[in-house]
Design an enzyme around this catalytic site. Structure first.
Site, mmCIF file in Angstrom:
data_model
loop_
_atom_site.group_PDB
_atom_site.id
_atom_site.type_symbol
_atom_site.label_atom_id
_atom_site.label_comp_id
_atom_site.label_asym_id
_atom_site.label_seq_id
_atom_site.Cartn_x
_atom_site.Cartn_y
_atom_site.Cartn_z
ATOM 1 N N ASP A 131 0.814 -1.204 0.000
ATOM 2 C CA ASP A 131 0.000 0.000 0.000
ATOM 3 C C ASP A 131 0.860 1.272 0.000
ATOM 4 O O ASP A 131 0.514 2.252 0.627
ATOM 5 C CB ASP A 131 -0.891 -0.061 1.263
ATOM 6 N N CYS A 185 -21.106 -11.641 -5.016
ATOM 7 C CA CYS A 185 -21.932 -10.633 -4.334
ATOM 8 C C CYS A 185 -23.418 -10.881 -4.613
ATOM 9 O O CYS A 185 -24.274 -10.502 -3.800
ATOM 10 C CB CYS A 185 -21.556 -9.226 -4.789
ATOM 11 N N CYS A 188 -27.032 -8.968 -3.425
ATOM 12 C CA CYS A 188 -26.870 -8.278 -2.133
ATOM 13 C C CYS A 188 -26.446 -6.817 -2.343
ATOM 14 O O CYS A 188 -25.577 -6.516 -3.148
ATOM 15 C CB CYS A 188 -25.815 -9.002 -1.306
ATOM 16 N N CYS A 191 -23.891 -3.316 1.561
ATOM 17 C CA CYS A 191 -22.850 -2.285 1.711
ATOM 18 C C CYS A 191 -23.335 -0.946 1.155
ATOM 19 O O CYS A 191 -23.089 0.113 1.748
ATOM 20 C CB CYS A 191 -21.547 -2.717 1.045
ATOM 21 N N CYS A 195 -23.994 2.538 3.649
ATOM 22 C CA CYS A 195 -23.031 3.642 3.605
ATOM 23 C C CYS A 195 -23.729 4.971 3.901
ATOM 24 O O CYS A 195 -24.571 5.430 3.124
ATOM 25 C CB CYS A 195 -22.354 3.708 2.231
ATOM 26 N N CYS A 211 -16.097 9.269 1.147
ATOM 27 C CA CYS A 211 -15.943 8.156 2.096
ATOM 28 C C CYS A 211 -15.498 8.684 3.467
ATOM 29 O O CYS A 211 -14.659 9.582 3.560
ATOM 30 C CB CYS A 211 -14.900 7.197 1.522
ATOM 31 N N CYS A 245 -21.205 -6.701 5.509
ATOM 32 C CA CYS A 245 -21.068 -7.684 4.427
ATOM 33 C C CYS A 245 -21.250 -9.107 4.955
ATOM 34 O O CYS A 245 -20.542 -9.529 5.877
ATOM 35 C CB CYS A 245 -19.692 -7.555 3.778
#
Length: 311
Positions: A131, A185, A188, A191, A195, A211, A245
């Site tokens: 990262d 997924c 579904c 998420c 949010c 975010c 999730c």
């Protein structure tokens, strides 16, 4: 047995020995599918003030431009799901930042990994990434079969979930390559529905500039008006889309002692956080990723959530 097979087996067993959840390998080549997506995302300014995302466009998409002579991208997952979480009446820190800064913990493992490859195979050229460079880590992990990119744009793995770090070794060895897995997924939308800032504006598309993690970590200026009641007590990062999730019901606690939190992180309530001093901040987060936001940044976030923003 061919060298390719032998080296691939060695790499997978070394990943296991070093405590990685899993290891997948892809051919180092241009990420054709990702190019238009990244371009579009940047054009829409979904990266907000994360200007570094605009740099090294070619290198992000082509590892051979990032690491000369590279032939393979080794993707690795490292679990950070904690055994215990913070108390309910607390301002919250994203689980990935509970313990020691992951950059240092995983970098040390990758150094060890490269050393083993050099000892066992001979001179292997390459670089390790956690990262910290223009590497599209989720795309590489998905390409090498470690999971699929979910509707919240995080990597997801069946029977494991998503609470893990992704790291890469980009090296000049030809290896046996893994293949992608299918998306699980389904229909579904948990998420997206959960949010609070509508950052996941449609399936598989996230406006990073909306975010909570971006606001509380990346944004250096004053927090924008209008989101005060939407932070749901997150003072550093946000795990909402992961917490809801269904695949994360399979998450198992990590066994990395360096990721264990300072005891006070788990016991403090809101009042304690509101009154936190710089010394206490430095003690609790001495080697944590939370230091990125600094004491002043954490105080700013807490005051904002309390509605005391002076904007």
């Amino acid at each position: 047995m061919s060298n390719k097979r032998q080296y691939t087996d060695l790499i997978k067993s070394e990943a296991d020995r070093l405590g990685f959840l899993s290891c997948g390998i892809s051919k180092a080549e241009f990420l054709e599918e990702e190019a238009p997506r990244l371009e579009q995302w940047l054009k829409q300014n979904a990266h907000g003030e994360m200007r570094y995302m605009e740099n090294h466009f070619e290198k992000r998409l082509d590892p051979t431009k990032l690491v000369e002579g590279s032939k393979s991208v080794i993707s690795l997952l490292y679990n950070y799901f904690p055994e215990e979480i913070q108390r309910q009446d607390s301002y919250k820190v994203s689980k990935y930042a509970y313990g020691r800064d992951y950059h240092h913990v995983i970098k040390a493992k990758l150094k060890d990994f490269m050393q083993t490859l050099n000892d066992e195979i001979g001179e292997v050229h390459g670089r390790a990434f956690v990262d910290s460079a223009p590497v599209l880590e989720k795309a590489w992990a998905a390409k090498s079969g470690l999971g699929w990119v979910g509707k919240h744009s995080n990597l997801l793995t069946k029977q494991t979930g998503s609470f893990y770090f992704i790291a890469e070794l980009i090296i000049d060895l030809e290896l046996d390559y893994d293949t992608p897995v299918t998306d699980h997924c389904g229909s579904c939308t948990k998420c997206i529905d959960a949010c609070p800032t509508d950052a996941i504006y449609e399936p598989y598309k996230v406006d990073g500039s909306k975010c909570i993690s971006y606001f509380t970590i990346e944004l250096k200026d004053d927090l924008p008006k209008g989101y005060e009641n939407q932070f749901e007590d997150w003072m550093f990062g946000c795990d909402i889309c992961q917490d809801v999730c269904p695949w994360n019901r399979f998450s198992k606690p990590h066994n990395e002692p360096l990721f264990n939190p300072h005891p006070e992180l788990l016991t403090k309530d809101k009042k304690d956080w509101e009154e936190i001093t710089k010394d206490v901040f430095n003690e609790i987060f001495r080697k944590s990723a939370v230091k990125r936001t600094k004491y002043e940044g954490l105080k700013r976030n807490i005051n904002y959530i309390k509605g005391k923003s002076e904007n």
